[in-house]
Scaffold this motif. Structure first.
Motif, PDB file in Angstrom:
ATOM      1  N   LEU A  92     -31.273 -43.781   3.994  1.00  0.00           N
ATOM      2  CA  LEU A  92     -30.207 -43.079   4.692  1.00  0.00           C
ATOM      3  C   LEU A  92     -28.846 -43.441   4.104  1.00  0.00           C
ATOM      4  CD1 LEU A  92     -29.241 -41.266   7.005  1.00  0.00           C
ATOM      5  CD2 LEU A  92     -29.231 -43.291   8.488  1.00  0.00           C
ATOM      6  N   ASN A  93     -28.630 -44.725   3.829  1.00  0.00           N
ATOM      7  CA  ASN A  93     -27.361 -45.162   3.244  1.00  0.00           C
ATOM      8  C   ASN A  93     -27.161 -44.569   1.854  1.00  0.00           C
ATOM      9  OD1 ASN A  93     -24.950 -46.924   3.100  1.00  0.00           O
ATOM     10  ND2 ASN A  93     -26.120 -47.968   1.514  1.00  0.00           N
ATOM     11  N   TYR A  94     -28.243 -44.472   1.088  1.00  0.00           N
ATOM     12  CA  TYR A  94     -28.151 -43.889  -0.249  1.00  0.00           C
ATOM     13  C   TYR A  94     -27.742 -42.423  -0.176  1.00  0.00           C
ATOM     14  CZ  TYR A  94     -29.645 -41.698  -4.572  1.00  0.00           C
ATOM     15  OH  TYR A  94     -29.686 -40.947  -5.713  1.00  0.00           O
ATOM     16  N   GLN A  95     -28.347 -41.672   0.733  1.00  0.00           N
ATOM     17  CA  GLN A  95     -28.016 -40.258   0.868  1.00  0.00           C
ATOM     18  C   GLN A  95     -26.548 -40.081   1.282  1.00  0.00           C
ATOM     19  OE1 GLN A  95     -29.780 -37.757  -0.072  1.00  0.00           O
ATOM     20  NE2 GLN A  95     -31.653 -38.934  -0.534  1.00  0.00           N
ATOM     21  N   ASN A  96     -26.057 -40.954   2.151  1.00  0.00           N
ATOM     22  CA  ASN A  96     -24.668 -40.883   2.584  1.00  0.00           C
ATOM     23  C   ASN A  96     -23.725 -41.171   1.417  1.00  0.00           C
ATOM     24  OD1 ASN A  96     -22.408 -40.772   4.348  1.00  0.00           O
ATOM     25  ND2 ASN A  96     -22.481 -42.991   4.613  1.00  0.00           N
ATOM     26  N   MET A  97     -24.024 -42.216   0.645  1.00  0.00           N
ATOM     27  CA  MET A  97     -23.183 -42.550  -0.501  1.00  0.00           C
ATOM     28  C   MET A  97     -23.269 -41.485  -1.586  1.00  0.00           C
ATOM     29  SD  MET A  97     -21.487 -45.151   0.224  1.00  0.00           S
ATOM     30  CE  MET A  97     -21.488 -46.296   1.596  1.00  0.00           C
ATOM     31  N   LEU A  98     -24.435 -40.884  -1.743  1.00  0.00           N
ATOM     32  CA  LEU A  98     -24.599 -39.817  -2.726  1.00  0.00           C
ATOM     33  C   LEU A  98     -23.749 -38.610  -2.361  1.00  0.00           C
ATOM     34  CD1 LEU A  98     -26.016 -38.683  -5.239  1.00  0.00           C
ATOM     35  CD2 LEU A  98     -27.868 -37.900  -3.723  1.00  0.00           C
ATOM     36  N   PHE A  99     -23.734 -38.263  -1.084  1.00  0.00           N
ATOM     37  CA  PHE A  99     -22.905 -37.139  -0.632  1.00  0.00           C
ATOM     38  C   PHE A  99     -21.422 -37.413  -0.886  1.00  0.00           C
ATOM     39  CE2 PHE A  99     -20.237 -35.275   2.677  1.00  0.00           C
ATOM     40  CZ  PHE A  99     -20.514 -33.926   2.511  1.00  0.00           C
ATOM     41  N   THR A 100     -20.966 -38.624  -0.548  1.00  0.00           N
ATOM     42  CA  THR A 100     -19.563 -38.986  -0.772  1.00  0.00           C
ATOM     43  C   THR A 100     -19.221 -38.952  -2.260  1.00  0.00           C
ATOM     44  OG1 THR A 100     -19.642 -40.412   1.185  1.00  0.00           O
ATOM     45  CG2 THR A 100     -17.817 -40.755  -0.345  1.00  0.00           C
ATOM     46  N   PHE A 101     -20.124 -39.467  -3.076  1.00  0.00           N
ATOM     47  CA  PHE A 101     -19.932 -39.495  -4.527  1.00  0.00           C
ATOM     48  C   PHE A 101     -19.801 -38.079  -5.088  1.00  0.00           C
ATOM     49  CE2 PHE A 101     -21.795 -39.438  -8.803  1.00  0.00           C
ATOM     50  CZ  PHE A 101     -21.050 -40.419  -9.442  1.00  0.00           C
ATOM     51  N   LYS A 102     -20.723 -37.201  -4.726  1.00  0.00           N
ATOM     52  CA  LYS A 102     -20.710 -35.837  -5.231  1.00  0.00           C
ATOM     53  C   LYS A 102     -19.515 -35.058  -4.692  1.00  0.00           C
ATOM     54  CE  LYS A 102     -24.614 -33.624  -5.325  1.00  0.00           C
ATOM     55  NZ  LYS A 102     -25.910 -33.052  -4.909  1.00  0.00           N
ATOM     56  N   SER A 103     -19.132 -35.343  -3.457  1.00  0.00           N
ATOM     57  CA  SER A 103     -17.992 -34.642  -2.870  1.00  0.00           C
ATOM     58  C   SER A 103     -16.706 -34.996  -3.603  1.00  0.00           C
ATOM     59  CB  SER A 103     -17.873 -34.995  -1.383  1.00  0.00           C
ATOM     60  OG  SER A 103     -16.704 -34.433  -0.818  1.00  0.00           O
ATOM     61  N   TYR A 104     -16.512 -36.268  -3.909  1.00  0.00           N
ATOM     62  CA  TYR A 104     -15.277 -36.683  -4.575  1.00  0.00           C
ATOM     63  C   TYR A 104     -15.194 -36.134  -5.994  1.00  0.00           C
ATOM     64  CZ  TYR A 104     -11.362 -39.569  -6.018  1.00  0.00           C
ATOM     65  OH  TYR A 104     -10.140 -39.990  -6.486  1.00  0.00           O
ATOM     66  N   LEU A 105     -16.328 -36.114  -6.693  1.00  0.00           N
ATOM     67  CA  LEU A 105     -16.338 -35.603  -8.064  1.00  0.00           C
ATOM     68  C   LEU A 105     -16.537 -34.093  -8.127  1.00  0.00           C
ATOM     69  CD1 LEU A 105     -18.423 -38.310  -9.959  1.00  0.00           C
ATOM     70  CD2 LEU A 105     -15.953 -38.138  -9.706  1.00  0.00           C
ATOM     71  N   ARG A 106     -16.751 -33.481  -6.960  1.00  0.00           N
ATOM     72  CA  ARG A 106     -16.968 -32.037  -6.864  1.00  0.00           C
ATOM     73  C   ARG A 106     -18.157 -31.614  -7.723  1.00  0.00           C
ATOM     74  NH1 ARG A 106     -11.680 -28.927  -8.085  1.00  0.00           N
ATOM     75  NH2 ARG A 106     -12.663 -27.330  -6.808  1.00  0.00           N
ATOM     76  N   LEU A 107     -19.253 -32.348  -7.570  1.00  0.00           N
ATOM     77  CA  LEU A 107     -20.495 -32.042  -8.278  1.00  0.00           C
ATOM     78  C   LEU A 107     -21.371 -31.188  -7.369  1.00  0.00           C
ATOM     79  CD1 LEU A 107     -21.279 -35.561  -9.796  1.00  0.00           C
ATOM     80  CD2 LEU A 107     -20.210 -33.615 -10.942  1.00  0.00           C
TER      81      LEU A 107
END
Length: 508
Positions: free
Chosen positions: A265-280
């Protein structure tokens, strides 16, 4: 072996194990996309993407563009200004009081149309605060009567003049000093925003990286405890271990299962934040590659403070604020005091009923005026404004002096923190290697029956996990300290050069 070599070997070792763990994680997460579609990101690649397409990067770019065009508009205001004013036509039909030849007035209907065109060229004089101008114009009046219409033309082929305040506040002079500083401050702020974006990108990179590591650890621990629990059940059946030890291993397995779900769950949350900031927008599996090595170099505190004062927007803001306060004091001393303005023109003019005659044999005309303003009684208003401006200037000087000390102290602390990172990273890498070796030895001895204390195995596993996370935290601190130091000084200490930006690239 040197500390740098130990760090590099530890990083390389963990890099190899990390890639294997990531592949296990991908399989565990039931990702059905082919392995060829996996996206691999290094730290430098993430920083580059963040500085190009993150929301912060776009905001910083548009903010700089606005400052750039504002400065261009300011500079254009000091170039010759050519404009055309025209009225085509100004029609008027009304009843007015008309003075007769005998001096009496009589209301009569008037109907006329005016046409004017004036071409003017003007130039501000920043040094004196005055203005010179060149005009050329043509006017025509059509008077409509009951039985006829008359036309008359008035021309001004050329008229040269100037307007010059003598004792007033010269806003042009102060603007020419302040506005370039405002633009330079905006340019430096953009550079600082890029380093701040890099700092943020490093945080997102390592947050996701540690989430991947946490998930890999959770998968490994779950697999290990599952294996150990099955072995313990066999030993318990043979009477080689107590029931308490079996129950402890079962409890560890249940906790490992729960930790694995939380890590996912923590990985999915961090992945979403990561992709959102880089606009991936891609949904491909992502694997972050830890930095393979770090470059350690000495930073002289005195040099860092000097570069920060010279390069950053903060240092420029100190000078600009002081100049603005001096400008307001000058305004307070000159506005509302004795003032004078000279206005003078010289030109040629002619009038005629025929257009072809209006430019022939023009007559010269001159206008000169000297206006003065002398305040006689203002009940101390001017003196009050001057005292307020003087107090504001003293306040700005005091504030800048304190802020400058705080700024230098902040740079000093940042340099000190960065210089500590080499040793901190070495300790974390060494601790990671030792903890991993201890856990491997303890696990092997437990599986062959030489270690019967399950708590000793659990402690070794906890120490191993903490050391691994501690190493990545140290690596994260190193890179965030590095980019924070660059932001505070706008200086590349590795290549020993100031950070620069090409404004033309930002306008595309």
């Amino acid at each position: 072996m040197s500390g740098t070599m130990i760090i590099k070997n530890s990083i390389q070792s963990w890099l190899n194990r990390f890639l294997l763990i990531c592949l296990t994680t991908i399989a565990f997460s039931s990702l059905t996309i082919a392995q060829d579609n996996t996206l691999y990101f290094s730290l430098n690649e993430v920083i580059r993407l963040a500085q190009e397409q993150s929301p912060d990067a776009l905001i910083a770019k548009h903010r700089f563009r606005r400052s750039y065009w504002d400065y261009r508009s300011f500079r254009a205001g000091y170039l010759p200004n050519l404009k055309l004013d025209a009225t085509l036509p100004n029609y008027n039909r009304t009843i007015d009081a008309i003075t007769q030849s005998d001096g009496t007035e009589e209301y009569r209907e008037r109907q006329l149309a005016r046409y004017t065109a004036n071409l003017s060229l003007s130039q501000k004089i920043g040094l004196t605060g005055g203005e010179v101008f060149l005009n050329s114009g043509l006017q025509r009046i059509d008077n409509y009567y009951t039985d006829t219409t008359t036309n008359q033309f008035l021309s001004t082929p050329i008229s040269i003049g100037f307007r010059q305040p003598i004792f007033g506040y010269n806003s042009f002079k102060w603007e020419k000093k302040i506005q370039p500083m405002v633009y330079e401050e905006a340019r430096r702020e953009y550079l600082e925003s890029r380093e701040k974006i890099a700092f943020t990108a490093v945080n997102h990179f390592f947050n996701l990286l540690m989430a991947q590591v946490d998930m890999s650890i959770a998968v490994k621990n779950q697999s290990n405890y599952d294996t150990l629990y099955n072995i313990a059940r066999g030993r318990y059946t043979l009477g080689k271990i107590a029931e308490n030890e079996l129950l402890q291993l079962e409890l560890n397995l249940l906790r490992a299962n729960a930790a694995m779900e939380n890590a996912e769950l923590n990985y999915q949350n961090m992945l979403f934040t990561f992709k959102s900031y880089l606009r991936l927008k891609a949904n491909n599996p992502m694997v972050l590659i830890p930095p393979a090595e770090t470059v350690h170099f000495a930073v002289d505190v005195t040099n860092a403070i000097s570069e920060a004062q010279t390069n950053t927007s903060t240092g420029m803001a100190f000078e600009r604020r002081l100049l603005e306060a001096e400008s307001q004091l000058s305004r307070a001393k000159l506005d509302g005091r004795f003032d004078a303005e000279v206005y003078a023109t010289y030109g040629l003019t002619q009038s005629s009923d025929l257009f072809e005659q209006v430019y022939k044999n023009p007559l010269d005309e001159q206008r000169v005026s000297l206006g003065i303003t002398i305040p006689i009684l203002d009940w101390g208003q001017a003196r009050g404004r001057i005292k307020m401006a003087e107090s504001s200037l003293d306040l700005v000087k005091t504030s800048i002096e304190q802020e400058r000390l705080d700024f230098e102290q902040n740079v000093f602390l940042q340099v000190t923190q960065f210089m500590m990172q080499k040793n901190q990273l070495f300790i974390a890498a060494k601790a990671d290697t030792v903890a991993q070796k201890r856990f491997d030895v303890t696990q092997k001895r437990y599986m062959i029956g030489k270690v019967n204390d399950v708590l000793e195995l659990k402690n070794a596993q906890i120490d191993n996990d903490n050391a691994k996370i501690g190493y990545y935290n140290a690596l994260k601190t190193y890179w965030t300290s590095y980019y924070d130091l660059r932001r505070l000084t706008l200086y590349d200490f590795i290549n020993e050069r100031k950070l620069q930006v090409n404004p033309e690239e930002l306008l595309k």
